[in-house]
Design a protein around this motif. Structure first.
Motif, PDB file in Angstrom:
ATOM      1  N   UNK A   9       0.808  -1.216   0.000  1.00 48.71           N
ATOM      2  CA  UNK A   9       0.000   0.000   0.000  1.00 48.71           C
ATOM      3  C   UNK A   9       0.842   1.267   0.000  1.00 48.71           C
ATOM      4  N   UNK A  10       1.795   1.347   0.906  1.00 45.96           N
ATOM      5  CA  UNK A  10       2.597   2.568   1.019  1.00 45.96           C
ATOM      6  C   UNK A  10       3.362   2.855  -0.259  1.00 45.96           C
ATOM      7  N   UNK A  11       3.939   1.816  -0.859  1.00 46.28           N
ATOM      8  CA  UNK A  11       4.698   2.006  -2.090  1.00 46.28           C
ATOM      9  C   UNK A  11       3.799   2.430  -3.235  1.00 46.28           C
ATOM     10  N   UNK A  12       2.628   1.797  -3.347  1.00 45.79           N
ATOM     11  CA  UNK A  12       1.697   2.132  -4.426  1.00 45.79           C
ATOM     12  C   UNK A  12       1.187   3.562  -4.286  1.00 45.79           C
ATOM     13  N   UNK A  13       0.891   3.971  -3.059  1.00 41.76           N
ATOM     14  CA  UNK A  13       0.406   5.333  -2.846  1.00 41.76           C
ATOM     15  C   UNK A  13       1.504   6.348  -3.151  1.00 41.76           C
ATOM     16  N   UNK A  14       2.714   6.057  -2.714  1.00 39.93           N
ATOM     17  CA  UNK A  14       3.826   6.971  -2.975  1.00 39.93           C
ATOM     18  C   UNK A  14       4.060   7.121  -4.476  1.00 39.93           C
ATOM     19  N   UNK A  15       3.992   6.009  -5.203  1.00 40.51           N
ATOM     20  CA  UNK A  15       4.200   6.055  -6.650  1.00 40.51           C
ATOM     21  C   UNK A  15       3.129   6.905  -7.320  1.00 40.51           C
ATOM     22  N   UNK A  16       1.873   6.706  -6.906  1.00 33.53           N
ATOM     23  CA  UNK A  16       0.771   7.464  -7.497  1.00 33.53           C
ATOM     24  C   UNK A  16       0.895   8.956  -7.189  1.00 33.53           C
ATOM     25  N   UNK A  17       1.295   9.279  -5.960  1.00 42.15           N
ATOM     26  CA  UNK A  17       1.452  10.684  -5.574  1.00 42.15           C
ATOM     27  C   UNK A  17       2.587  11.331  -6.357  1.00 42.15           C
ATOM     28  N   UNK A  18       3.717  10.654  -6.461  1.00 42.86           N
ATOM     29  CA  UNK A  18       4.853  11.200  -7.200  1.00 42.86           C
ATOM     30  C   UNK A  18       4.501  11.416  -8.669  1.00 42.86           C
ATOM     31  N   UNK A  19       3.776  10.469  -9.222  1.00 43.02           N
ATOM     32  CA  UNK A  19       3.346  10.595 -10.616  1.00 43.02           C
ATOM     33  C   UNK A  19       2.421  11.800 -10.785  1.00 43.02           C
ATOM     34  N   UNK A  52      -5.236   9.130 -11.266  1.00 42.65           N
ATOM     35  CA  UNK A  52      -4.306   8.341 -12.077  1.00 42.65           C
ATOM     36  C   UNK A  52      -4.984   7.756 -13.313  1.00 42.65           C
ATOM     37  N   UNK A  53      -6.155   7.155 -13.121  1.00 47.59           N
ATOM     38  CA  UNK A  53      -6.923   6.607 -14.237  1.00 47.59           C
ATOM     39  C   UNK A  53      -8.389   6.573 -13.849  1.00 47.59           C
ATOM     40  N   UNK A  54      -9.297   6.298 -14.794  1.00 43.82           N
ATOM     41  CA  UNK A  54     -10.739   6.404 -14.514  1.00 43.82           C
ATOM     42  C   UNK A  54     -11.227   5.594 -13.330  1.00 43.82           C
ATOM     43  N   UNK A  55     -10.738   4.355 -13.159  1.00 43.23           N
ATOM     44  CA  UNK A  55     -11.249   3.499 -12.092  1.00 43.23           C
ATOM     45  C   UNK A  55     -10.896   4.021 -10.707  1.00 43.23           C
ATOM     46  N   UNK A  56      -9.976   4.994 -10.617  1.00 44.04           N
ATOM     47  CA  UNK A  56      -9.669   5.600  -9.327  1.00 44.04           C
ATOM     48  C   UNK A  56     -10.919   6.294  -8.782  1.00 44.04           C
ATOM     49  N   UNK A  57     -11.695   6.875  -9.669  1.00 44.42           N
ATOM     50  CA  UNK A  57     -12.941   7.530  -9.251  1.00 44.42           C
ATOM     51  C   UNK A  57     -13.959   6.476  -8.847  1.00 44.42           C
ATOM     52  N   UNK A  58     -14.157   5.493  -9.725  1.00 40.01           N
ATOM     53  CA  UNK A  58     -15.025   4.360  -9.416  1.00 40.01           C
ATOM     54  C   UNK A  58     -14.861   3.306 -10.492  1.00 40.01           C
TER      55      UNK A  58
END
Length: 202
Positions: free
Chosen positions: A102-112, A161-167
């Protein structure tokens, strides 16, 4: 004239046909990556309207898989985001809560998302995160904050990041994008294949 040789008249006719079909003045080619705003999917153009004698493009999923057709008015290609320069944005992140990832995925998304904003001179006023799993955005505390910022006029761009992030639910996703657009907020994708395209809730 040799068969198969394209003349200037043919090219002009081809561009005119594309303009009539798309109404956008752009002409996706075979192999181009486009975003279907109706299905909220990215696809590769495999056939043009002139190939099939219709007004739709043939698309297939990246890497293979099932194909579909879409009218050109639903396709977004090389939409500019330059007019957003200097705009205030909210960065929204939703990631799976898998053990150790989780932490790595969130950090990657935030940095992007930060890099995306910097490239477009967007000012991020808030970074908001939610755990994934709840399909209804209205039931997530973080997304409600995004709504509040939009309704209060605090931001004009929402970065996801992409559409499915919303839902993951197409109807709920569309409703949220329409809601934000109603407050003058544009939804932009930070994921590289989508980063040039504006999300449009249709």
């Amino acid at each position: 004239m040799s068969e198969g040789r394209r003349t200037p008249q043919d090219s002009r006719r081809r561009h005119s046909m594309a303009d009539d079909v798309t109404g956008l003045g752009c002409e996706p080619q075979r192999g181009d990556l486009v975003y279907d705003t109706g299905k909220h999917r990215v696809g590769v153009v495999t056939a043009l309207p002139e190939d099939t004698g219709t007004t739709t493009y043939q698309l297939s999923a990246e890497g293979g898989g099932g194909g579909w057709t879409a009218p050109a008015v639903r396709l977004t290609f090389s939409a500019t985001v330059s007019n957003d320069s200097g705009s205030s944005a909210v960065l929204y992140v939703c990631v799976e809560r898998s053990p150790g990832a989780h932490a790595l995925a969130e950090e990657r998304a935030v940095q992007e998302g930060r890099a995306f904003a910097q490239q477009r001179a967007l000012r991020i006023l808030a970074e908001i995160a939610d755990p994934c799993g709840e399909p209804d955005p209205g039931s997530r505390g973080g997304w409600l904050r995004v709504r509040a910022l939009a309704e209060g006029g605090g931001v004009s761009v929402a970065i996801v990041r992409w559409p499915s992030v919303i839902s993951a639910d197409p109807d709920l996703r569309r409703a949220e994008m329409v809601r934000l657009q109603g407050h003058g907020v544009r939804v932009l994708f930070s994921w590289a294949p989508l980063s040039a395209w504006q999300a449009v809730g249709r």
